[in-house]
Scaffold this motif. Structure first.
Motif, PDB file in Angstrom:
ATOM      1  N   ARG A 199     -10.255  -2.819   7.280  1.00 46.14           N
ATOM      2  CA  ARG A 199     -11.391  -3.571   7.837  1.00 46.14           C
ATOM      3  C   ARG A 199     -12.434  -2.663   8.453  1.00 46.14           C
ATOM      4  N   LEU A 200     -11.981  -1.584   9.078  1.00 50.94           N
ATOM      5  CA  LEU A 200     -12.889  -0.707   9.811  1.00 50.94           C
ATOM      6  C   LEU A 200     -12.789   0.719   9.317  1.00 50.94           C
ATOM      7  N   GLY A 201     -13.816   1.512   9.599  1.00 51.91           N
ATOM      8  CA  GLY A 201     -13.785   2.935   9.301  1.00 51.91           C
ATOM      9  C   GLY A 201     -14.161   3.266   7.873  1.00 51.91           C
ATOM     10  N   GLN A 202     -14.067   4.548   7.574  1.00 50.42           N
ATOM     11  CA  GLN A 202     -14.401   5.056   6.247  1.00 50.42           C
ATOM     12  C   GLN A 202     -13.131   5.441   5.494  1.00 50.42           C
ATOM     13  N   SER A 203     -12.455   6.448   5.998  1.00 48.34           N
ATOM     14  CA  SER A 203     -11.258   6.937   5.316  1.00 48.34           C
ATOM     15  C   SER A 203     -10.017   6.240   5.854  1.00 48.34           C
ATOM     16  N   ASP A 204      -9.050   6.036   4.974  1.00 50.90           N
ATOM     17  CA  ASP A 204      -7.764   5.483   5.408  1.00 50.90           C
ATOM     18  C   ASP A 204      -6.648   6.494   5.170  1.00 50.90           C
ATOM     19  N   LEU A 205      -7.036   7.738   4.803  1.00 51.63           N
ATOM     20  CA  LEU A 205      -6.078   8.816   4.528  1.00 51.63           C
ATOM     21  C   LEU A 205      -5.081   8.415   3.445  1.00 51.63           C
ATOM     22  N   GLY A 206      -5.511   7.543   2.533  1.00 46.29           N
ATOM     23  CA  GLY A 206      -4.670   7.145   1.411  1.00 46.29           C
ATOM     24  C   GLY A 206      -3.646   6.060   1.722  1.00 46.29           C
ATOM     25  N   VAL A 207      -3.741   5.463   2.892  1.00 46.48           N
ATOM     26  CA  VAL A 207      -2.741   4.471   3.324  1.00 46.48           C
ATOM     27  C   VAL A 207      -2.714   3.240   2.411  1.00 46.48           C
ATOM     28  N   ASN A 208      -3.856   2.728   2.023  1.00 45.10           N
ATOM     29  CA  ASN A 208      -3.880   1.523   1.194  1.00 45.10           C
ATOM     30  C   ASN A 208      -3.246   1.776  -0.172  1.00 45.10           C
ATOM     31  N   ARG A 209      -3.569   2.902  -0.784  1.00 44.83           N
ATOM     32  CA  ARG A 209      -2.977   3.243  -2.086  1.00 44.83           C
ATOM     33  C   ARG A 209      -1.462   3.437  -1.942  1.00 44.83           C
ATOM     34  N   GLN A 210      -1.048   4.143  -0.897  1.00 49.06           N
ATOM     35  CA  GLN A 210       0.377   4.396  -0.693  1.00 49.06           C
ATOM     36  C   GLN A 210       1.140   3.090  -0.452  1.00 49.06           C
ATOM     37  N   ARG A 211       0.528   2.161   0.260  1.00 50.33           N
ATOM     38  CA  ARG A 211       1.181   0.870   0.519  1.00 50.33           C
ATOM     39  C   ARG A 211       1.486   0.142  -0.792  1.00 50.33           C
ATOM     40  N   ILE A 212       0.487   0.077  -1.666  1.00 47.39           N
ATOM     41  CA  ILE A 212       0.685  -0.618  -2.946  1.00 47.39           C
ATOM     42  C   ILE A 212       1.752   0.104  -3.776  1.00 47.39           C
ATOM     43  N   GLU A 213       1.747   1.433  -3.768  1.00 47.99           N
ATOM     44  CA  GLU A 213       2.754   2.177  -4.527  1.00 47.99           C
ATOM     45  C   GLU A 213       4.158   1.974  -3.941  1.00 47.99           C
ATOM     46  N   THR A 214       4.258   1.841  -2.629  1.00 51.19           N
ATOM     47  CA  THR A 214       5.552   1.541  -1.994  1.00 51.19           C
ATOM     48  C   THR A 214       6.043   0.171  -2.432  1.00 51.19           C
ATOM     49  N   ILE A 215       5.162  -0.811  -2.435  1.00 49.15           N
ATOM     50  CA  ILE A 215       5.524  -2.168  -2.867  1.00 49.15           C
ATOM     51  C   ILE A 215       5.933  -2.142  -4.344  1.00 49.15           C
ATOM     52  N   ARG A 216       5.183  -1.410  -5.157  1.00 50.11           N
ATOM     53  CA  ARG A 216       5.499  -1.299  -6.585  1.00 50.11           C
ATOM     54  C   ARG A 216       6.915  -0.737  -6.773  1.00 50.11           C
ATOM     55  N   ALA A 217       7.229   0.334  -6.045  1.00 44.97           N
ATOM     56  CA  ALA A 217       8.547   0.972  -6.168  1.00 44.97           C
ATOM     57  C   ALA A 217       9.668   0.011  -5.746  1.00 44.97           C
ATOM     58  N   LYS A 218       9.416  -0.781  -4.697  1.00 45.77           N
ATOM     59  CA  LYS A 218      10.438  -1.718  -4.223  1.00 45.77           C
ATOM     60  C   LYS A 218      10.623  -2.902  -5.179  1.00 45.77           C
ATOM     61  N   LEU A 219       9.585  -3.219  -5.939  1.00 46.25           N
ATOM     62  CA  LEU A 219       9.666  -4.321  -6.899  1.00 46.25           C
ATOM     63  C   LEU A 219      10.565  -3.971  -8.088  1.00 46.25           C
ATOM     64  N   LYS A 220      10.684  -2.688  -8.377  1.00 44.86           N
ATOM     65  CA  LYS A 220      11.457  -2.279  -9.570  1.00 44.86           C
ATOM     66  C   LYS A 220      12.935  -2.333  -9.330  1.00 44.86           C
TER      67      LYS A 220
END
Length: 136
Positions: free
Chosen positions: A115-136
């Motif tokens: 919601r705020l700021g510019q950089s998220d240090l890759g947190v949003n991408r990592q979150r989706i990849e974590t969810i993807r890994a747990k789905l498998k």
């Protein structure tokens, strides 16, 4: 909750699409056309109901995974859509994360944005990849 920000009013699905990412690098979307924001959608081999079962979402599995992650709150869920807020541990920054069951493509489209700021240090991408890994 100094850094929670306001919930965006452009969330949800419109004509089969989640909202576009802003120009800032703190967002990923499986429906984005540009490489900086693009992330692969989630795929599933089970039926849509198993993938998101609550309220018919073919992802009972997905909902369980989301709820297993820390500082997470599901805000909205319907047959084909789930929206959750993820809060950072340190300062309480909130990310808006959406999942849309695309029955035609047998995929779950995703969007994760700060919601705020510019950089998220890759947190949003990592979150989706974590969810993807747990789905498998």
């Amino acid at each position: 909750m100094v850094f929670a920000g306001k919930r965006p009013n452009n969330l949800g699905v419109s004509n089969g699409k989640l909202a576009s990412c802003p120009n800032s690098p703190n967002c990923v979307s499986s429906q984005s056309a540009d490489a900086a924001h693009k992330i692969a959608p989630l795929t599933f081999t089970s039926s849509p109901q198993e993938a998101m079962p609550a309220a018919g979402f073919a992802y009972a599995n997905l909902k369980e995974i989301i709820l297993s992650l820390p500082r997470t709150k599901i805000i909205t869920e319907s047959q084909d859509y789930l929206y959750a807020e993820f809060k950072s541990a340190l300062l309480g920054f909130v990310d808006d994360v959406e999942f849309y069951l695309d029955r035609n493509a047998n995929t779950i489209q995703v969007r994760s944005a700060s919601r705020l700021g510019q950089s998220d240090l890759g947190v949003n991408r990592q979150r989706i990849e974590t969810i993807r890994a747990k789905l498998k």
